[in-house]
Design a protein around this motif. Sequence first.
Motif, mmCIF file in Angstrom:
data_model
loop_
_atom_site.group_PDB
_atom_site.id
_atom_site.type_symbol
_atom_site.label_atom_id
_atom_site.label_comp_id
_atom_site.label_asym_id
_atom_site.label_seq_id
_atom_site.Cartn_x
_atom_site.Cartn_y
_atom_site.Cartn_z
ATOM 1 N N LEU A 256 0.859 -1.173 0.000
ATOM 2 C CA LEU A 256 0.000 0.000 0.000
ATOM 3 C C LEU A 256 0.898 1.225 0.000
ATOM 4 C CD1 LEU A 256 -2.801 -0.842 2.574
ATOM 5 C CD2 LEU A 256 -3.028 -0.534 0.121
ATOM 6 N N PRO A 258 0.937 5.338 0.118
ATOM 7 C CA PRO A 258 0.092 6.525 0.325
ATOM 8 C C PRO A 258 0.140 7.455 -0.895
ATOM 9 C CG PRO A 258 1.614 6.191 2.164
ATOM 10 C CD PRO A 258 2.027 5.244 1.089
ATOM 11 N N SER A 259 -0.979 8.121 -1.141
ATOM 12 C CA SER A 259 -1.078 8.970 -2.336
ATOM 13 C C SER A 259 -0.033 10.095 -2.341
ATOM 14 C CB SER A 259 -2.484 9.548 -2.443
ATOM 15 O OG SER A 259 -2.799 10.212 -1.246
ATOM 16 N N ARG A 260 0.457 10.466 -1.138
ATOM 17 C CA ARG A 260 1.444 11.569 -1.096
ATOM 18 C C ARG A 260 2.784 11.163 -1.722
ATOM 19 N NH1 ARG A 260 0.963 9.708 4.115
ATOM 20 N NH2 ARG A 260 2.829 8.668 4.904
ATOM 21 N N LYS A 297 -5.077 2.667 -8.211
ATOM 22 C CA LYS A 297 -5.580 3.609 -7.205
ATOM 23 C C LYS A 297 -6.739 2.951 -6.471
ATOM 24 C CE LYS A 297 -6.756 8.434 -6.710
ATOM 25 N NZ LYS A 297 -6.994 9.692 -7.379
ATOM 26 N N LYS A 303 -8.640 3.350 2.756
ATOM 27 C CA LYS A 303 -7.387 3.678 2.053
ATOM 28 C C LYS A 303 -7.662 4.335 0.704
ATOM 29 C CE LYS A 303 -4.580 1.741 5.059
ATOM 30 N NZ LYS A 303 -3.619 2.537 5.813
ATOM 31 N N ASP A 306 -5.198 6.101 -1.944
ATOM 32 C CA ASP A 306 -3.856 5.518 -1.919
ATOM 33 C C ASP A 306 -3.726 4.522 -3.069
ATOM 34 O OD1 ASP A 306 -3.325 6.991 0.307
ATOM 35 O OD2 ASP A 306 -3.575 5.356 1.738
#
Lengths: 316, 203
Positions: A256, A258-260, A297, A303, A306
């Motif tokens: 996983l 994170p989108s950042r 995505k 989540k 993410d």
Amino acid sequence: MDVAQKIKSLLQEAELYRSQGLLREAIGKYQSAVAILQQIEKIKNRDSLVEGLSRKIRAVERELESLESAKAAPEISTDVQDLIKEKFAFAKDSLSGALEGAVALAKFGQYGRALDEFRSLLSEDAVRLAAAKNILRCHIARQTYQDGVEEYRKWAAEGVFSSSQLENLRVFFQGVLDKREVSATVAPAEASGAAEEQIETPSLELEPEQAVEGDGQEEELLDISSIGVLMEDGPQKGQRVEFDVSFQSGSEISLLVPSREKGVIEYLRVGTKIKDIAFYSPFAMFQGAGVVTANTKIATGPKRGDFSLDIKVIGS
Amino acid sequence: MATINLKQREIEAKIVYYGPGRGGKTKNLEYIYKTYKKQVTGDMVSITTEGDRTLFFDFLPIGLGKIRGFDVRVSLFTVPGQVQYSSTRKLVLKGVDGLVFVADSLKVRREKNMISLKDMAQNLKDYGMNIFKTPLVMQYNKRDLVGESFPILSIEQLENDLNRQLKVPSFPGSALKGEGVGATLKECLKLTLKSLKRQFSEG
């Protein structure tokens, strides 16, 4: 094409896409129509037209949101679960087939039924360890960690596993709990609780760990709890970035992200070969390589936003 | 991988309909279910989510009767087309014998067609299969929209985008109206049975 025709055509397209469930495409066309309207001041009723279209956009966005927040793996009927069990088991021998069927149920998110199936396989020497590990995996996926701890405790008390099997299960489960910062302890089995070593699983045609995968072709890896990827490109070039492994299926692991972590997500595109990966398991650390097989995505659940990355381990 | 029961003289094969989301895979199976009643041997199972989108798969069992003394049964599956169901798609593809790729003729879905085809090729590769060696038929769906005022890809564009290298049989179709559905399935069955025969004669 004059402006009125252009707008009419965009709206027709938007309605078609909406009727076909192509909601993002529909929103795009509505927005294009709004953009045209906003550029031209002369149009009669312009503001009310824009307002009407904005309402439509909001309605389609709500539809999209309700789709994206739908339960990813709802409980399905017993008949359909039976179908999954039957159609997604390919092994020729019945025990491996039963194990594969249970794994398929778990992969389709039918954890309750999968747990029942795995538990019924605990009485079979040939697949006992694999079934037990998959029971723990189900508890991990459901985040019912304490149930997993209780189940392990029960196995230890019953004495159906050898002490080395129990230790194998304990280290695997505790490793995952620690990684996830779950404050639960899987206590080592007392020597008296575990079965004697002489009842260790007899030699098998198919190793239990391979049977989990169903095809028996992939070399089974150790249970990997996290990996460190040496970035060869992107903003973190030259650095080793670590990720927790959320799921492992044979030689394929899921992470996983994170989108950042935009740079990482951009770099680890599908097909990217990663030459240098450090794999960390509760037992050992080893180096290897892998290829990214999915970069998706996450559209629903906590989540959401993410990314889920699958990496196939291609050498170690 | 098809199962062959020599004792009971039965062959069971698996055909998967693949393609981008909302492209018409489920509609293909629905049409087959409604139209080929003689061949359909059980109920169609659809596991859908909100908005009637395929969540896990659709399943339809059909029987082709006796072929050279063997009772031939085929399981038709669709995969969920939405991007987020990547792992389910891969799972459904396991053990496939033949494929139908249902492409969307709408211009706005051009890129999605190509991404889905690439995804299929990669998933096959992960199972040790080669897209060039797997029985495959293309269906260019939603041709009923040709002639209306919507941006539609021409057959030439679709062939160029998706079938330039593969060069597999392709059919224009309208799953909604049933056009091309039967022809697509028949061609896929023909190729699949031919491939199975070759595999079994090679031992």
